[in-house]
Structure formats: C-alpha cells, structure tokens
Design an enzyme around this catalytic site. Structure first.
Site, PDB file in Angstrom:
ATOM      1  N   SER A 161      -3.856  59.989  54.090  1.00  0.00           N
ATOM      2  CA  SER A 161      -3.268  60.408  55.174  1.00  0.00           C
ATOM      3  C   SER A 161      -1.751  60.071  55.023  1.00  0.00           C
ATOM      4  O   SER A 161      -0.859  60.729  55.846  1.00  0.00           O
ATOM      5  CB  SER A 161      -4.060  59.593  56.381  1.00  0.00           C
ATOM      6  N   ASN A 217       0.059  62.888  61.531  1.00  0.00           N
ATOM      7  CA  ASN A 217       0.398  61.540  61.504  1.00  0.00           C
ATOM      8  C   ASN A 217       1.819  61.085  61.799  1.00  0.00           C
ATOM      9  O   ASN A 217       1.882  59.886  62.307  1.00  0.00           O
ATOM     10  CB  ASN A 217      -0.124  60.834  60.203  1.00  0.00           C
ATOM     11  N   GLU A 246      -5.062  69.363  57.133  1.00  0.00           N
ATOM     12  CA  GLU A 246      -3.749  69.749  56.741  1.00  0.00           C
ATOM     13  C   GLU A 246      -4.006  70.094  55.310  1.00  0.00           C
ATOM     14  O   GLU A 246      -4.412  68.960  54.547  1.00  0.00           O
ATOM     15  CB  GLU A 246      -2.730  68.566  57.123  1.00  0.00           C
ATOM     16  N   HIS A 282      -6.432  66.885  54.016  1.00  0.00           N
ATOM     17  CA  HIS A 282      -6.370  65.814  54.981  1.00  0.00           C
ATOM     18  C   HIS A 282      -7.020  66.297  56.078  1.00  0.00           C
ATOM     19  O   HIS A 282      -6.725  66.948  57.105  1.00  0.00           O
ATOM     20  CB  HIS A 282      -4.876  65.521  55.334  1.00  0.00           C
TER      21      HIS A 282
HETATM   22  N1  CAA Z   1     -21.276  68.536  63.483  1.00  0.00           N
HETATM   23  C1  CAA Z   1     -20.542  69.277  64.169  1.00  0.00           C
HETATM   24  N2  CAA Z   1     -19.995  68.809  65.423  1.00  0.00           N
HETATM   25  C2  CAA Z   1     -20.499  67.622  65.952  1.00  0.00           C
HETATM   26  C3  CAA Z   1     -21.295  66.715  65.366  1.00  0.00           C
HETATM   27  C4  CAA Z   1     -21.605  67.514  63.879  1.00  0.00           C
HETATM   28  N3  CAA Z   1     -22.282  66.585  63.119  1.00  0.00           N
HETATM   29  N4  CAA Z   1     -21.744  65.915  66.110  1.00  0.00           N
HETATM   30  C5  CAA Z   1     -20.963  65.898  67.365  1.00  0.00           C
HETATM   31  N5  CAA Z   1     -20.249  67.280  67.193  1.00  0.00           N
HETATM   32  C6  CAA Z   1     -19.493  68.040  68.231  1.00  0.00           C
HETATM   33  C7  CAA Z   1     -20.249  68.295  69.474  1.00  0.00           C
HETATM   34  O1  CAA Z   1     -20.409  69.573  69.268  1.00  0.00           O
HETATM   35  C8  CAA Z   1     -19.341  68.071  70.580  1.00  0.00           C
HETATM   36  O2  CAA Z   1     -19.052  69.011  71.242  1.00  0.00           O
HETATM   37  P1  CAA Z   1     -19.873  69.472  72.462  1.00  0.00           P
HETATM   38  O3  CAA Z   1     -19.431  68.594  73.696  1.00  0.00           O
HETATM   39  O4  CAA Z   1     -19.330  70.918  72.615  1.00  0.00           O
HETATM   40  O5  CAA Z   1     -21.264  69.656  72.355  1.00  0.00           O
HETATM   41  C9  CAA Z   1     -18.303  67.171  70.294  1.00  0.00           C
HETATM   42  O6  CAA Z   1     -18.645  66.963  68.709  1.00  0.00           O
HETATM   43  C10 CAA Z   1     -17.764  66.022  70.824  1.00  0.00           C
HETATM   44  O7  CAA Z   1     -18.971  64.934  70.860  1.00  0.00           O
HETATM   45  P2  CAA Z   1     -18.893  63.775  71.898  1.00  0.00           P
HETATM   46  O8  CAA Z   1     -20.019  63.919  72.514  1.00  0.00           O
HETATM   47  O9  CAA Z   1     -18.488  62.576  70.976  1.00  0.00           O
HETATM   48  O10 CAA Z   1     -17.751  64.056  72.697  1.00  0.00           O
HETATM   49  P3  CAA Z   1     -16.282  63.357  73.344  1.00  0.00           P
HETATM   50  O11 CAA Z   1     -15.788  64.123  74.411  1.00  0.00           O
HETATM   51  O12 CAA Z   1     -16.733  61.865  73.667  1.00  0.00           O
HETATM   52  O13 CAA Z   1     -15.384  63.390  72.081  1.00  0.00           O
HETATM   53  C11 CAA Z   1     -13.968  62.717  70.127  1.00  0.00           C
HETATM   54  C12 CAA Z   1     -15.109  62.536  71.043  1.00  0.00           C
HETATM   55  C13 CAA Z   1     -14.130  63.995  69.562  1.00  0.00           C
HETATM   56  C14 CAA Z   1     -13.697  61.538  69.111  1.00  0.00           C
HETATM   57  C15 CAA Z   1     -12.740  62.628  71.230  1.00  0.00           C
HETATM   58  O14 CAA Z   1     -12.747  61.713  72.036  1.00  0.00           O
HETATM   59  C16 CAA Z   1     -11.519  62.848  70.441  1.00  0.00           C
HETATM   60  O15 CAA Z   1     -11.013  64.144  70.042  1.00  0.00           O
HETATM   61  N6  CAA Z   1     -10.789  61.968  70.144  1.00  0.00           N
HETATM   62  C17 CAA Z   1      -9.567  61.851  69.400  1.00  0.00           C
HETATM   63  C18 CAA Z   1      -9.805  61.997  68.039  1.00  0.00           C
HETATM   64  C19 CAA Z   1      -8.672  62.130  67.190  1.00  0.00           C
HETATM   65  O16 CAA Z   1      -7.493  62.138  67.703  1.00  0.00           O
HETATM   66  N7  CAA Z   1      -8.694  62.066  65.819  1.00  0.00           N
HETATM   67  C20 CAA Z   1      -7.826  62.024  64.679  1.00  0.00           C
HETATM   68  C21 CAA Z   1      -7.564  60.488  64.475  1.00  0.00           C
HETATM   69  S1  CAA Z   1      -6.207  60.422  63.424  1.00  0.00           S
HETATM   70  C22 CAA Z   1      -6.981  60.864  61.685  1.00  0.00           C
HETATM   71  O17 CAA Z   1      -7.757  60.854  61.576  1.00  0.00           O
HETATM   72  C23 CAA Z   1      -5.695  60.665  60.953  1.00  0.00           C
HETATM   73  C24 CAA Z   1      -5.442  59.715  59.929  1.00  0.00           C
HETATM   74  O18 CAA Z   1      -5.160  59.930  58.839  1.00  0.00           O
HETATM   75  C25 CAA Z   1      -5.797  58.321  60.244  1.00  0.00           C
END
Ligand code: CAA
Length: 306
Positions: A125, A198, A160, A148
C-alpha cells in the site's frame, strides 16, 4: 478483454491475502496460497470462512448459495512452500507484511519459481513498486507492478494498478483485465509514495491525529464529523482500526521516509497505541488489545445511536 489468467498464486495469507484469495475463488479463479506462518494460514482460512465478509455470512445473507461457497472454498489450496505455490503460475500476487527486504526476497524467489513471463504483482500500500523492483534485471522489472486492493477487498470496488516507468504495457492491461473479471474498477497510477488513495487518505488520518493530539475533539467526534459532515462511510480512526494500526504506522513510516514530508511523520499517539498492543479492531485484528475506541473507552459510531 476476458481475464488472461485463471489461476493466481498468493504469497502472504494475512488480512488482505486471505480476503483477496476469497474474492478470487468466489469469482471462479483457482488460488494457491502460501504463508511463512502455519498459524497465519489457519487464521486466514478462518477469515475466509467466518469473517464478516466471509463465505458463511455471504450464504446467510443470500449473496451466494451453500454450493457456491463450498466451490469457492475448494478452489483455495493452502501450501507451506513458496516454490509449490508459484510453480507453473502465470500470476503471483504478493500480500505480505510491509517490509521492503521481505518483499524483495519473495519477488526474487517467485521470479525463479513461476513461469518465465509470469506477472509479479504486489499489494503493497505504501512501499513504492520501484523500490521493490530496483534490484532486478530489466526483464524482470518489466513484469513487476502494483495491484493494490482496499479493505475489505470483497466489497471495495477500487484497485490501483501501479506501473513503474519500466512496467510492460501488456502487464498493466492484463492486471486491469483481471480486475474487471473481479468486478473491480482499476485506476492506473504511476508509481509514487502512497499512490493516489492512500496519499490522500493518510493525509486525512494525519490531520485527524493532529486534532486529537491538540485536544480539539475526541476520536468519536472526529469520526462523526467526517461521517456526517463529509459523507465518509467511516471516520479516519474507525478506518485505522479496520485496516490495522500497525499497518497504518508502517504506511506512514514508509511514506515519511520516501517523501520526508512532515505531514506523514507518524503521530505520537499512533506509535503509543501500537507499542502497547492496540493494533486495531479486535473483531478483525487477531491478538489486538483494541483500537482507538477500546483505548479511549468509546463506542464506535453505529454501535449505539451515533
Ligand atoms: N462479496 C461481495 N460483496 C460482499 C461480500 C462478499 N463476500 N460480503 C459483503 N458484501 C457487500 C454486500 O453486498 C454489502 O452490500 P449491500 O448492502 O448492497 O448488500 C456490502 O458488502 C456492505 O456490507 P456491510 O453490511 O458490511 O455494509 P456497511 O454499510 O456496514 O459497510 C464498509 C461496511 C464496506 C466497510 C463501509 O463502512 C466502508 O466502505 N468503509 C470504508 C472502508 C474503506 O475506506 N476502506 C479502505 C481502507 S484503506 C485501505 O484498505 C488501503 C490501505 O492500503 C491500507
């Protein structure tokens, strides 16, 4: 363009490696995965089965049938040898700890074990792809790129695709095609510290940490401000707890070292939490005492009326 590969070798079966393996397997790809730690292979598989975005929950929420989940699981083969994992492979994806020497060592072995023209991709990342690839021959450097994913990779739509000035164009196109097969949107990025998401996301986290350290607002109120004021799905501290505070610290250390930009100097509070064993949300981060919320004795937004 249909995906040019149907098998992916994953090196590193931690939080990201295991969830990416699940994503690939549920999309019909076969996966061989290796981790230096046997315990990590077990806990990674546990995440694939029972994690919040794992197969059991997906069946419970009717996102897939039991048969589809069983088939996905059967497509993941866990191995305890890097050589066996990469042998005959056209696509190796590395998702190990953010340590330059470890990644270089894996790439040097994977370049020998995998097929001659295999793509060697890194899910790093914040380490730059150029630094990982600099010690290799030009022929190998042309096959190295970043792929990524974002946590949770089963859900987040972005990947990415990071190219250095030496990455072969065809390699980039093939990774983009793989992303499309996984229903992800690839964004092409020229290698640079933190890439795009990031670079911006960590700047927000750094600013939030500075406000916290100055006593301007609490962890929860800063998170609420970004959720409710800017429409972020999660505030910067909840997100830190989700991705892991040790990873966040390593991300910032790498970006600070690469850019010497004071913005990315790791915040004291983050260093303190990590040194005391607060490595992130204990629901997703095994062995962690907690994250910002446990440390400050607060409830995460969504856990009550927030
Ligand atoms: N396959 C596909 N989709 C799936 C799944 C699977 N196995 N399991 C769950 N989902 C989908 C579902 O379809 C669901 O969508 P629907 O609501 O349409 O059914 C969706 O996931 C969301 O599920 P949740 O019930 O958990 O929903 P939520 O509203 O609580 O969202 C979250 C949780 C997606 C984590 C949301 O809070 C979010 O987007 N948070 C921000 C996450 C983020 O910014 N991530 C980046 C982090 S930085 C990084 O990773 C970079 C790095 O290098 C460190």
């Amino acid at each position: 363009m249909p995906s040019p590969v149907n098998h992916v070798s994953i090196v590193g079966f931690g939080l990201m490696g295991a969830q990416i393996a699940q994503l690939l397997a549920q999309s019909g790809f076969s996966v061989s995965a290796y981790d230096v730690s046997e315990a990590q292979l077990h806990s990674g598989l546990d995440l694939v089965r029972k994690g919040k975005y794992g197969l059991e929950n997906s069946v419970a929420k009717r996102r897939m049938t039991e048969e589809e989940a069983d088939n996905a699981l059967s497509r993941i083969i866990l191995l305890n040898s890097l050589e066996d994992t990469c042998k005959g492979s056209d696509f190796v994806l590395e998702a190990v700890v953010e340590d330059l020497d470890t990644k270089r060592e894996i790439f040097s072995k994977a370049a020998v074990y995998a097929n001659q023209d295999a793509i060697l991709a890194s899910n790093t990342s914040t380490l730059t792809i150029s630094r990982i690839s600099e010690s290799f021959s030009p022929k190998v450097r042309a096959r190295i790129a970043g792929m990524h994913f974002f946590n949770p990779p089963q859900v987040m739509k972005l990947v990415e695709v990071v190219r250095t000035r030496e990455t072969n164009r065809e390699v980039v196109s093939k990774i983009e095609a793989l992303c499309t097969s996984l229903h992800k949107t690839p964004v092409e990025v020229l290698d640079s510290p933190g890439f795009v998401a990031n670079r911006i996301g960590i700047s927000v986290f750094a600013e939030a940490s500075s406000l916290l350290e100055k006593g301007i607002a609490s962890v929860r109120d800063i998170d609420l401000a970004m959720r409710l004021g800017y429409g972020y799905p999660m505030g910067p501290f909840e997100l830190g707890d989700l991705v892991g505070l040790d990873s966040r610290l390593r991300n910032m250390e790498a970006m600070y070292s690469d850019t010497q930009d004071e913005r990315f100097r790791p915040p004291k509070i983050l260093e303190k939490l990590v040194s005391e064993g607060y490595l992130g949300d204990p629901k997703t981060k095994r062995g962690s005492k907690g994250g910002y919320y446990e440390y400050f004795g607060l409830k995460r937004p969504g856990e009550d009326n927030g």
